[in-house]
Motif scaffolding. Structure first.
Motif, mmCIF file in Angstrom:
data_model
loop_
_atom_site.group_PDB
_atom_site.id
_atom_site.type_symbol
_atom_site.label_atom_id
_atom_site.label_comp_id
_atom_site.label_asym_id
_atom_site.label_seq_id
_atom_site.Cartn_x
_atom_site.Cartn_y
_atom_site.Cartn_z
ATOM 1 N N ASP A 45 0.825 -1.211 0.000
ATOM 2 C CA ASP A 45 0.000 0.000 0.000
ATOM 3 C C ASP A 45 0.861 1.263 0.000
ATOM 4 O O ASP A 45 0.559 2.234 -0.697
ATOM 5 N N PHE A 46 1.937 1.245 0.771
ATOM 6 C CA PHE A 46 2.844 2.399 0.827
ATOM 7 C C PHE A 46 3.470 2.641 -0.549
ATOM 8 O O PHE A 46 3.512 3.768 -1.043
ATOM 9 N N ALA A 47 3.952 1.571 -1.177
ATOM 10 C CA ALA A 47 4.570 1.695 -2.492
ATOM 11 C C ALA A 47 3.545 2.180 -3.517
ATOM 12 O O ALA A 47 3.857 3.011 -4.372
ATOM 13 N N TRP A 48 2.317 1.688 -3.424
ATOM 14 C CA TRP A 48 1.258 2.117 -4.347
ATOM 15 C C TRP A 48 1.015 3.615 -4.223
ATOM 16 O O TRP A 48 0.961 4.329 -5.220
ATOM 17 N N GLU A 49 0.862 4.082 -3.002
ATOM 18 C CA GLU A 49 0.604 5.508 -2.767
ATOM 19 C C GLU A 49 1.747 6.370 -3.301
ATOM 20 O O GLU A 49 1.520 7.421 -3.886
ATOM 21 N N ALA A 50 2.961 5.912 -3.099
ATOM 22 C CA ALA A 50 4.131 6.692 -3.519
ATOM 23 C C ALA A 50 4.336 6.678 -5.029
ATOM 24 O O ALA A 50 4.584 7.735 -5.631
ATOM 25 N N LEU A 51 4.218 5.525 -5.647
ATOM 26 C CA LEU A 51 4.561 5.397 -7.067
ATOM 27 C C LEU A 51 3.439 5.790 -8.017
ATOM 28 O O LEU A 51 3.705 6.203 -9.149
ATOM 29 N N ARG A 52 2.198 5.675 -7.588
ATOM 30 C CA ARG A 52 1.091 5.995 -8.499
ATOM 31 C C ARG A 52 1.071 7.471 -8.874
ATOM 32 O O ARG A 52 0.558 7.843 -9.915
ATOM 33 N N GLU A 53 1.642 8.316 -8.022
ATOM 34 C CA GLU A 53 1.642 9.762 -8.256
ATOM 35 C C GLU A 53 2.595 10.182 -9.377
ATOM 36 O O GLU A 53 2.523 11.311 -9.848
ATOM 37 N N ASP A 54 3.473 9.284 -9.813
ATOM 38 C CA ASP A 54 4.444 9.609 -10.865
ATOM 39 C C ASP A 54 3.810 9.805 -12.239
ATOM 40 O O ASP A 54 4.434 10.353 -13.133
ATOM 41 N N ASP A 55 2.585 9.338 -12.409
ATOM 42 C CA ASP A 55 1.918 9.392 -13.715
ATOM 43 C C ASP A 55 0.510 9.943 -13.525
ATOM 44 O O ASP A 55 -0.256 9.409 -12.716
ATOM 45 N N LEU A 57 -2.032 9.538 -15.198
ATOM 46 C CA LEU A 57 -3.007 8.500 -15.525
ATOM 47 C C LEU A 57 -3.344 7.630 -14.310
ATOM 48 O O LEU A 57 -4.469 7.165 -14.154
ATOM 49 N N THR A 58 -2.369 7.421 -13.419
ATOM 50 C CA THR A 58 -2.553 6.542 -12.256
ATOM 51 C C THR A 58 -2.645 7.290 -10.928
ATOM 52 O O THR A 58 -2.822 6.662 -9.891
ATOM 53 N N ALA A 59 -2.545 8.605 -10.967
ATOM 54 C CA ALA A 59 -2.419 9.407 -9.744
ATOM 55 C C ALA A 59 -3.511 9.175 -8.711
ATOM 56 O O ALA A 59 -3.266 9.281 -7.507
ATOM 57 N N GLU A 60 -4.711 8.826 -9.150
ATOM 58 C CA GLU A 60 -5.815 8.613 -8.211
ATOM 59 C C GLU A 60 -6.300 7.165 -8.199
ATOM 60 O O GLU A 60 -7.340 6.860 -7.610
ATOM 61 N N ALA A 61 -5.562 6.275 -8.825
ATOM 62 C CA ALA A 61 -5.993 4.879 -8.943
ATOM 63 C C ALA A 61 -6.024 4.182 -7.586
ATOM 64 O O ALA A 61 -5.145 4.352 -6.752
ATOM 65 N N GLU A 62 -7.079 3.401 -7.406
ATOM 66 C CA GLU A 62 -7.247 2.614 -6.191
ATOM 67 C C GLU A 62 -6.649 1.227 -6.411
ATOM 68 O O GLU A 62 -6.765 0.654 -7.497
ATOM 69 N N LEU A 63 -6.013 0.685 -5.382
ATOM 70 C CA LEU A 63 -5.478 -0.669 -5.429
ATOM 71 C C LEU A 63 -6.442 -1.589 -4.688
ATOM 72 O O LEU A 63 -6.780 -1.346 -3.534
#
Length: 116
Positions: A45-55, A57-63
């Motif tokens: 979850d931590f990695a998802w929150e940190a890395l999704r913001e790089d794009d 397209l994925t900035a608000e994506a839910e895991l």
């Protein structure tokens, strides 16, 4: 922390697929992860929150994660049984010769996207 590598690969695959489909946004990504993969959910979850913001397209994506618990079959007697990550012996005959049927998955199951 192999969770960072997992998330990086998932986000890369999801982004490439979404762009190829003409998506403007990835709403969610669903993963199926087996317990035997030893993925630490908090680290994922931590990695998802940190890395999704790089794009964007994925900035608000839910895991979304579907957990798969281990299930094996005994080679000696044919019994199928559920177990944890550490106890792989057949509960019927005691044999250690078993085949894992489920619990090692690491799959992207689906993703929800928005298109224009």
């Amino acid at each position: 922390m192999h969770e960072v590598g997992i998330v990086d690969g998932v986000l890369r695959t999801a982004s490439e697929t979404a762009r190829a489909s003409g998506a403007t946004k990835i709403v969610s990504v669903t993963l199926r992860i087996g317990d035997m993969r030893e993925v630490v959910r908090e680290s994922l979850d931590f990695a998802w929150e940190a890395l999704r913001e790089d794009d964007p397209l994925t900035a608000e994506a839910e895991l979304i994660v579907e957990e798969v618990h281990p299930r094996s079959a005994c080679v000696s007697c044919g019994n199928e049984f559920d177990h944890d990550r550490f106890h792989l012996r057949c509960p019927v005959c005691g044999s250690g010769q078993t085949l894992t049927l489920s619990g090692r998955e690491l799959d992207i199951v689906s993703m929800e996207i928005e298109t224009p």
